[in-house]
Structure formats: C-alpha cells, structure tokens
Motif scaffolding. Structure first.
Motif, PDB file in Angstrom:
ATOM      1  N   ASP A 186      -7.413  -9.102   3.527  1.00 10.16           N
ATOM      2  CA  ASP A 186      -6.475  -8.927   2.413  1.00 10.16           C
ATOM      3  C   ASP A 186      -6.117  -7.454   2.240  1.00 10.16           C
ATOM      4  O   ASP A 186      -4.981  -7.114   1.886  1.00 10.16           O
ATOM      5  CB  ASP A 186      -7.070  -9.473   1.117  1.00 10.16           C
ATOM      6  N   GLN A 187      -7.087  -6.573   2.482  1.00  8.18           N
ATOM      7  CA  GLN A 187      -6.796  -5.139   2.401  1.00  8.18           C
ATOM      8  C   GLN A 187      -5.742  -4.737   3.431  1.00  8.18           C
ATOM      9  O   GLN A 187      -4.829  -3.963   3.131  1.00  8.18           O
ATOM     10  CB  GLN A 187      -8.071  -4.323   2.620  1.00  8.18           C
ATOM     11  N   TRP A 188      -5.881  -5.247   4.650  1.00  9.21           N
ATOM     12  CA  TRP A 188      -4.881  -4.934   5.682  1.00  9.21           C
ATOM     13  C   TRP A 188      -3.510  -5.477   5.286  1.00  9.21           C
ATOM     14  O   TRP A 188      -2.484  -4.812   5.477  1.00  9.21           O
ATOM     15  CB  TRP A 188      -5.297  -5.510   7.038  1.00  9.21           C
ATOM     16  N   THR A 189      -3.495  -6.671   4.687  1.00 12.88           N
ATOM     17  CA  THR A 189      -2.224  -7.240   4.231  1.00 12.88           C
ATOM     18  C   THR A 189      -1.622  -6.380   3.126  1.00 12.88           C
ATOM     19  O   THR A 189      -0.407  -6.118   3.114  1.00 12.88           O
ATOM     20  CB  THR A 189      -2.424  -8.679   3.721  1.00 12.88           C
ATOM     21  N   MET A 190      -2.456  -5.928   2.190  1.00 10.89           N
ATOM     22  CA  MET A 190      -1.981  -5.067   1.115  1.00 10.89           C
ATOM     23  C   MET A 190      -1.406  -3.765   1.683  1.00 10.89           C
ATOM     24  O   MET A 190      -0.373  -3.266   1.207  1.00 10.89           O
ATOM     25  CB  MET A 190      -3.115  -4.765   0.137  1.00 10.89           C
ATOM     26  N   LEU A 191      -2.045  -3.232   2.715  1.00  9.33           N
ATOM     27  CA  LEU A 191      -1.533  -2.024   3.357  1.00  9.33           C
ATOM     28  C   LEU A 191      -0.181  -2.286   4.005  1.00  9.33           C
ATOM     29  O   LEU A 191       0.755  -1.481   3.865  1.00  9.33           O
ATOM     30  CB  LEU A 191      -2.529  -1.517   4.396  1.00  9.33           C
ATOM     31  N   GLU A 192      -0.054  -3.403   4.695  1.00  7.95           N
ATOM     32  CA  GLU A 192       1.235  -3.742   5.316  1.00  7.95           C
ATOM     33  C   GLU A 192       2.326  -3.902   4.261  1.00  7.95           C
ATOM     34  O   GLU A 192       3.464  -3.455   4.462  1.00  7.95           O
ATOM     35  CB  GLU A 192       1.096  -5.014   6.149  1.00  7.95           C
ATOM     36  N   GLU A 193       1.992  -4.533   3.140  1.00  7.46           N
ATOM     37  CA  GLU A 193       2.956  -4.665   2.047  1.00  7.46           C
ATOM     38  C   GLU A 193       3.397  -3.295   1.543  1.00  7.46           C
ATOM     39  O   GLU A 193       4.594  -3.050   1.307  1.00  7.46           O
ATOM     40  CB  GLU A 193       2.347  -5.471   0.893  1.00  7.46           C
ATOM     41  N   ALA A 194       2.434  -2.391   1.384  1.00  9.23           N
ATOM     42  CA  ALA A 194       2.757  -1.051   0.891  1.00  9.23           C
ATOM     43  C   ALA A 194       3.659  -0.313   1.874  1.00  9.23           C
ATOM     44  O   ALA A 194       4.632   0.349   1.473  1.00  9.23           O
ATOM     45  CB  ALA A 194       1.472  -0.256   0.645  1.00  9.23           C
ATOM     46  N   LEU A 195       3.352  -0.407   3.153  1.00 13.33           N
ATOM     47  CA  LEU A 195       4.183   0.264   4.162  1.00 13.33           C
ATOM     48  C   LEU A 195       5.596  -0.318   4.186  1.00 13.33           C
ATOM     49  O   LEU A 195       6.582   0.426   4.302  1.00 13.33           O
ATOM     50  CB  LEU A 195       3.529   0.135   5.535  1.00 13.33           C
ATOM     51  N   ASN A 196       5.704  -1.642   4.067  1.00 11.06           N
ATOM     52  CA  ASN A 196       7.029  -2.266   4.031  1.00 11.06           C
ATOM     53  C   ASN A 196       7.813  -1.816   2.800  1.00 11.06           C
ATOM     54  O   ASN A 196       9.024  -1.557   2.876  1.00 11.06           O
ATOM     55  CB  ASN A 196       6.884  -3.797   4.027  1.00 11.06           C
ATOM     56  N   ASP A 197       7.126  -1.732   1.657  1.00  9.07           N
ATOM     57  CA  ASP A 197       7.787  -1.302   0.423  1.00  9.07           C
ATOM     58  C   ASP A 197       8.231   0.154   0.512  1.00  9.07           C
ATOM     59  O   ASP A 197       9.274   0.527  -0.048  1.00  9.07           O
ATOM     60  CB  ASP A 197       6.851  -1.488  -0.776  1.00  9.07           C
ATOM     61  N   MET A 198       7.448   0.978   1.204  1.00 12.07           N
ATOM     62  CA  MET A 198       7.846   2.374   1.361  1.00 12.07           C
ATOM     63  C   MET A 198       9.073   2.484   2.256  1.00 12.07           C
ATOM     64  O   MET A 198      10.000   3.239   1.980  1.00 12.07           O
ATOM     65  CB  MET A 198       6.680   3.191   1.905  1.00 12.07           C
ATOM     66  N   GLU A 199       9.087   1.694   3.332  1.00  7.06           N
ATOM     67  CA  GLU A 199      10.230   1.751   4.253  1.00  7.06           C
ATOM     68  C   GLU A 199      11.510   1.237   3.590  1.00  7.06           C
ATOM     69  O   GLU A 199      12.593   1.786   3.797  1.00  7.06           O
ATOM     70  CB  GLU A 199       9.934   0.947   5.512  1.00  7.06           C
ATOM     71  N   SER A 200      11.391   0.203   2.758  1.00  3.81           N
ATOM     72  CA  SER A 200      12.568  -0.368   2.095  1.00  3.81           C
ATOM     73  C   SER A 200      13.044   0.463   0.910  1.00  3.81           C
ATOM     74  O   SER A 200      14.153   0.269   0.418  1.00  3.81           O
ATOM     75  CB  SER A 200      12.250  -1.788   1.614  1.00  3.81           C
ATOM     76  N   GLY A 201      12.184   1.380   0.439  1.00  2.17           N
ATOM     77  CA  GLY A 201      12.530   2.173  -0.734  1.00  2.17           C
ATOM     78  C   GLY A 201      12.027   1.590  -2.037  1.00  2.17           C
ATOM     79  O   GLY A 201      12.129   2.216  -3.088  1.00  2.17           O
TER      80      GLY A 201
END
Length: 296
Positions: A186-201
C-alpha cells in the motif's frame, strides 16, 4: 470635541484592520470552567512574510504558560533522526526500491527523476518516507520552507520567552509508527499516486489551495478541502482521512480537554487539517462538553 472622537474611531478601525489583515489559519477559543486556551491551526512550512503572526496570537503566546504542539520539531534532532532511521528506512539487507518488479520499479524511478530525485540516493527509504519527501519538495517549489513552519516559529517564541514550556500532544515515534504500520505494498501504491498527482499538477494545485486557505483564514476553502478529504478513496486519501486525521484527532481532543481543565491561557497549535470537518478537533471538543468559539 469632534477631533478626539474621530481619532479614537480611527485608532479602533486601524487596530481591527491590522488584526484582520494578519489573520491566517484558524483560531478557536476553548473554555472549561474558569479556564480557557487558544487552539490554532497551522501549516508545517512557511515564508518570511508570515511573521510576525497577527496580534491576537502574539498576545496569547506572551501570556501562555504552556504551548502544546503535535511534535516539537525544534527539539532533539539526533533523536528525531534516529526515529526516521528506525521507521523510515528499510533494514540493511532488505532490497527496498531495487527489489520491486522491474516494470513497477522503472515507473517509480522515472517519476522520482521527474521531481529531481535520484532513485539511487533514496533506494533504502520506505515509500511513506518518499511521499513525505515529495511533499517537502512540492512545498519548496511553491515557495514555502519547512524551516519556516508555523509550529517551529511558535516553538521559537516559547523558548525565547523563557517562561512558556513546550509540551507535545504526540511524539515523533508515534507519528512514524502510524506510517510504518501501513502495508508496504500500500505504501508503494501511495507513492505511485503521489508521483502521478505531481506529474498531473494535482499535487501542486491542492498544496497551493491549502496554503492559500491558511494565508487567508478562508473558512469556505477549508470546508471544501474537508469535503474532498471525506470523498477521496485512493489509498493515500483513505490513509490520510482514517489514520492521519480521524485516528489522531480523538486523542488530541482528550489531551486538550485535560489541558484546559488544569491550566489557563495555554496555546495549542496543530496542523490546520485537524481542525476541519465533522471529525475535526473542534467538533470532538464540543462532544466532550467544553465550549468552543471560532475566532476566525
């Protein structure tokens, strides 16, 4: 006679304007019996123009025998570093980021590089710690410095006064344990979500919204943020709502009730998001039978 009256009204108007102009965050007065304290919502990063804080906070701090913070970030730095090492890093011999399946690893490493983070330098950090690091990176991009966080500023005022003791509602160990108990996948998933949110703005947009709500003491904006938190069912969103907010708010409220029951004029400062929504600290305090008045 008319001139003195005009001067008095002008002075009162100026004082009111100065107070309103400096309003940031959210401020509540909490009362129980003959005692009262101020409960202030903060952000953990800031800018030089945040200070000095508006006169009511300044006056409250000057009179406060106690300042209660979530954690005193200006405290024992060696102990804090040891806690982060214990809970925020994979043990020696554990692969960490390099141990992920190739496709997932490549995706995360690419996302980290886009944010200016070299994966090899953070390979042993646990994903939750990487998420926290990304939040600091984003705050820096927006012009906010964790070293200028409001909590740290208040701690500095308390220490410089020589008469206001600092107490912690939580501990760094407790906070790190909350993150660390999250399943690693779940931590890795949360990290992926954060990276996606950063890329999308989205990450920057929501961070900017929170800082703007603090800077303008904007209750309507805080209500919108609270509603979004209530409806966010991503892995990171649910963890933030259910663990980082709701699970912590009850014990915080209990400690605030205890504090106002035994002491007058204390100041309590916690992250702004702890003060919003139906499960926020102000509502929980009311349910515990103390009087809560919103100042702004």
């Amino acid at each position: 006679m008319r001139r003195p009256i005009i001067v008095v009204f002008f002075s009162l108007f100026l004082m009111a304007f100065q107070a309103l102009a400096g309003e940031r965050g959210a401020l509540f007065k909490v009362s129980s019996g003959a005692n009262a304290l101020y409960l202030y919502g903060t952000v953990h990063a800031g800018r030089p123009d945040f200070y000095p804080l508006e006169p009511r906070i300044g006056a409250a701090m000057a009179a406060a025998p106690t300042l209660a913070l979530e954690v005193d970030s200006t405290g024992d730095q060696a102990a804090m570093a040891a806690t982060i090492f214990k809970h925020g890093m994979f043990p020696a011999g554990t692969p960490g980021l390099p141990g992920l399946p190739a496709e997932r690893r490549a995706r995360i490493e690419a996302g980290l590089r886009k944010q200016g983070i070299e994966p090899a330098m953070v390979a042993q950090l646990k994903p939750w710690m990487l998420v926290a690091t990304l939040a600091m990176v984003e705050a820096g991009k927006l012009g906010y410095d964790p070293k200028l966080g409001v909590d740290a500023h208040l701690a500095g005022l308390a220490k410089s006064s020589g008469k206001t003791r600092i107490t912690e509602l939580e501990s760094m160990e407790y906070q790190a344990t909350l993150f660390n108990r999250m399943p690693v996948d779940d931590q890795w998933t949360m990290l992926e979500e954060a990276l996606n949110d950063m890329e999308s703005g989205r990450h920057a947009r929501e961070a900017r919204e929170l800082f703007a709500a603090y800077e303008g003491a904007d209750q309507a904006a805080l209500d919108r943020i609270a509603k979004r938190l209530e409806e966010d069912n991503t892995v990171g969103g649910k963890f933030t709502r259910e663990v980082l907010m709701n699970e912590r708010n009850g014990p915080m409220a209990d400690k605030i009730v205890s504090l106002v029951g035994r002491e007058n004029n204390a100041v309590v400062a916690v992250g702004l998001l702890h003060l919003v929504g139906k499960e926020g600290v102000p509502e929980l305090l009311r349910k515990r039978g103390v009087k809560v008045e919103r100042v702004y």
